[in-house]
Design an enzyme around this catalytic site. Sequence first.
Site, mmCIF file in Angstrom:
data_model
loop_
_atom_site.group_PDB
_atom_site.id
_atom_site.type_symbol
_atom_site.label_atom_id
_atom_site.label_comp_id
_atom_site.label_asym_id
_atom_site.label_seq_id
_atom_site.Cartn_x
_atom_site.Cartn_y
_atom_site.Cartn_z
ATOM 1 N N SER A 1 0.823 -1.212 0.000
ATOM 2 C CA SER A 1 0.000 0.000 0.000
ATOM 3 C C SER A 1 0.849 1.251 0.000
ATOM 4 C CB SER A 1 -0.955 0.047 1.193
ATOM 5 O OG SER A 1 -0.765 -0.972 2.095
ATOM 6 N N HIS B 1 -2.685 -2.882 -6.305
ATOM 7 C CA HIS B 1 -3.189 -2.456 -5.005
ATOM 8 C C HIS B 1 -4.666 -2.781 -4.893
ATOM 9 C CE1 HIS B 1 -4.500 0.717 -1.990
ATOM 10 N NE2 HIS B 1 -3.731 -0.108 -1.322
ATOM 11 N N GLU C 1 -5.884 -0.942 -8.155
ATOM 12 C CA GLU C 1 -4.994 0.021 -8.807
ATOM 13 C C GLU C 1 -3.781 -0.750 -9.335
ATOM 14 O OE1 GLU C 1 -5.322 4.171 -6.544
ATOM 15 O OE2 GLU C 1 -5.305 2.475 -5.167
ATOM 16 N N ASN D 1 -5.850 6.229 -2.152
ATOM 17 C CA ASN D 1 -5.487 6.646 -0.797
ATOM 18 C C ASN D 1 -5.196 8.136 -0.706
ATOM 19 O OD1 ASN D 1 -5.827 4.749 1.228
ATOM 20 N ND2 ASN D 1 -4.105 3.537 0.466
HETATM 21 N N1 NAD Z 1 -5.033 -4.615 5.180
HETATM 22 C C1 NAD Z 1 -5.377 -3.769 4.215
HETATM 23 O O1 NAD Z 1 -6.421 -3.105 4.265
HETATM 24 C C2 NAD Z 1 -4.500 -3.624 3.003
HETATM 25 C C3 NAD Z 1 -5.025 -3.000 1.862
HETATM 26 C C4 NAD Z 1 -4.220 -2.893 0.722
HETATM 27 C C5 NAD Z 1 -2.923 -3.377 0.746
HETATM 28 N N2 NAD Z 1 -2.421 -3.972 1.887
HETATM 29 C C6 NAD Z 1 -1.040 -4.489 1.835
HETATM 30 O O2 NAD Z 1 -1.093 -5.918 1.668
HETATM 31 C C7 NAD Z 1 0.041 -6.522 2.278
HETATM 32 C C8 NAD Z 1 -0.439 -7.570 3.268
HETATM 33 O O3 NAD Z 1 -1.265 -6.939 4.234
HETATM 34 P P1 NAD Z 1 -2.287 -7.767 5.161
HETATM 35 O O4 NAD Z 1 -3.207 -6.755 5.731
HETATM 36 O O5 NAD Z 1 -2.837 -8.918 4.400
HETATM 37 O O6 NAD Z 1 -1.292 -8.280 6.292
HETATM 38 P P2 NAD Z 1 -1.422 -9.590 7.206
HETATM 39 O O7 NAD Z 1 -0.499 -9.365 8.347
HETATM 40 O O8 NAD Z 1 -2.853 -9.918 7.486
HETATM 41 O O9 NAD Z 1 -0.844 -10.740 6.258
HETATM 42 C C9 NAD Z 1 0.519 -10.887 5.956
HETATM 43 C C10 NAD Z 1 0.823 -12.370 5.937
HETATM 44 O O10 NAD Z 1 2.159 -12.552 5.455
HETATM 45 C C11 NAD Z 1 2.727 -13.610 6.210
HETATM 46 N N3 NAD Z 1 4.198 -13.504 6.150
HETATM 47 C C12 NAD Z 1 5.053 -13.120 7.103
HETATM 48 N N4 NAD Z 1 6.318 -13.210 6.644
HETATM 49 C C13 NAD Z 1 6.246 -13.656 5.381
HETATM 50 C C14 NAD Z 1 7.187 -13.993 4.378
HETATM 51 N N5 NAD Z 1 8.494 -13.861 4.600
HETATM 52 N N6 NAD Z 1 6.736 -14.439 3.195
HETATM 53 C C15 NAD Z 1 5.420 -14.575 2.963
HETATM 54 N N7 NAD Z 1 4.478 -14.288 3.862
HETATM 55 C C16 NAD Z 1 4.876 -13.840 5.050
HETATM 56 C C17 NAD Z 1 2.183 -13.427 7.605
HETATM 57 O O11 NAD Z 1 2.296 -14.637 8.355
HETATM 58 C C18 NAD Z 1 0.752 -13.011 7.320
HETATM 59 O O12 NAD Z 1 -0.126 -14.114 7.267
HETATM 60 C C19 NAD Z 1 0.839 -5.371 2.909
HETATM 61 O O13 NAD Z 1 1.820 -4.954 2.003
HETATM 62 C C20 NAD Z 1 -0.216 -4.290 3.096
HETATM 63 O O14 NAD Z 1 0.325 -3.009 3.149
HETATM 64 C C21 NAD Z 1 -3.184 -4.121 2.993
#
Ligand code: NAD
Length: 313
Positions: free
Chosen positions: A119, A140, A152, A191
């Site tokens: 993000s 995104h 996006e 965003n």
């Molecule tokens: N949560 C949101 O609203 C949102 C929206 C858009 C983008 N994002 C982006 O998406 C990405 C993931 O966010 P999320 O909210 O799903 O986080 P999350 O913490 O729910 O999920 C991340 C997952 O990655 C795993 N992980 C840890 N180390 C790892 C590795 N080395 N290799 C692979 N997986 C690994 C974790 O165990 C976890 O299950 C981030 O970059 C975040 O910025 C999040």
Amino acid sequence: MSGVGKRVKNQTIGVVGGGLMGHGIAYLLAAAGHEVRIFEPSADIRASVPERLRAIVDLLEDDPAVLTRISAHEALASAADGAQFVFEAAPEKLPLKQHIFAELEGIVAPDAVLASNSSAIPSTEIGRKLKHRDRVIGTHFWNPPHLVPLVEVIQTEFTSDAVVARTMELLADAGKKPVHVRKDIPGFIGNRLQHALKREAIALVAAGVCDAQTLDTVVKEGFGARIAVLGPLEQSDLVGLDLTLDISSVLVEHLDRTAGPHPFLRAKVAAGKLGMKTGEGFRTWTPEQANEVRERLRNFLAEQAKARRKAKR
Ligand SMILES: NC(=O)c1ccc[n+]([C@@H]2O[C@H](COP(=O)([O-])OP(=O)(O)OC[C@H]3O[C@@H](n4cnc5c(N)ncnc54)[C@H](O)[C@@H]3O)[C@@H](O)[C@H]2O)c1
């Protein structure tokens, strides 16, 4: 063009990270008919993947057969091997994402698309040191990715036009609304818009113009009531750019221009008022009220997603 259409069907797709975003991304791609393999290093989170996917089947009243196309893997290589696309949804840390992409480069074919759901971290930086960085792209998704249509698609300074086109096709075929973001800038488009609105909202409440609940009512019952069918530039064209300029000439100089996060927001965080999770943020919340908001949002988005799919059939 028919060859291009065929290419996005029946793909093998890797998803890196089975957390909040990863499992939803995996679901929507499997629902489009692809074979999806999730790499999730945490045994506990990996074990919870089937239950979380099942909850989406129930929410969307889908055919449970979609679940047979998704598997969860302990090793990156077994999830990504042979994949034409890999979507990374690992924690938001640049060195970690760079490491994952470097590893992926050694696993997948040189023309496989490597997409990051970051993000804030620019995908340009994630891919900078790779050999084939023309296939690194930002995708995104919005939370929850299986319900919110927009994706996006961010073209980095290295991403080829062909990779942009392939990614947009795959996502459109999966029922998403991909948009091409031509520059890898902080906050992309959505965003930036969301935070421009939040900046003014916080400033209005801080200045005592209204309370937080009133502010939210103005958005939800005012321009929010039409915003899903009338974007701000469409609305400007509708009322006329002459009127838009007249209003802009009076109003813009009065809008908040605090440099950096507003002191009102900083003070809330410093006082431990973090929102629903602490019982108070801009407003106070009981656990029941907080659950009601979550449920209202989930049901609203699910109904919209189901209606969109029905209209497509
Ligand atoms: N949560 C949101 O609203 C949102 C929206 C858009 C983008 N994002 C982006 O998406 C990405 C993931 O966010 P999320 O909210 O799903 O986080 P999350 O913490 O729910 O999920 C991340 C997952 O990655 C795993 N992980 C840890 N180390 C790892 C590795 N080395 N290799 C692979 N997986 C690994 C974790 O165990 C976890 O299950 C981030 O970059 C975040 O910025 C999040």
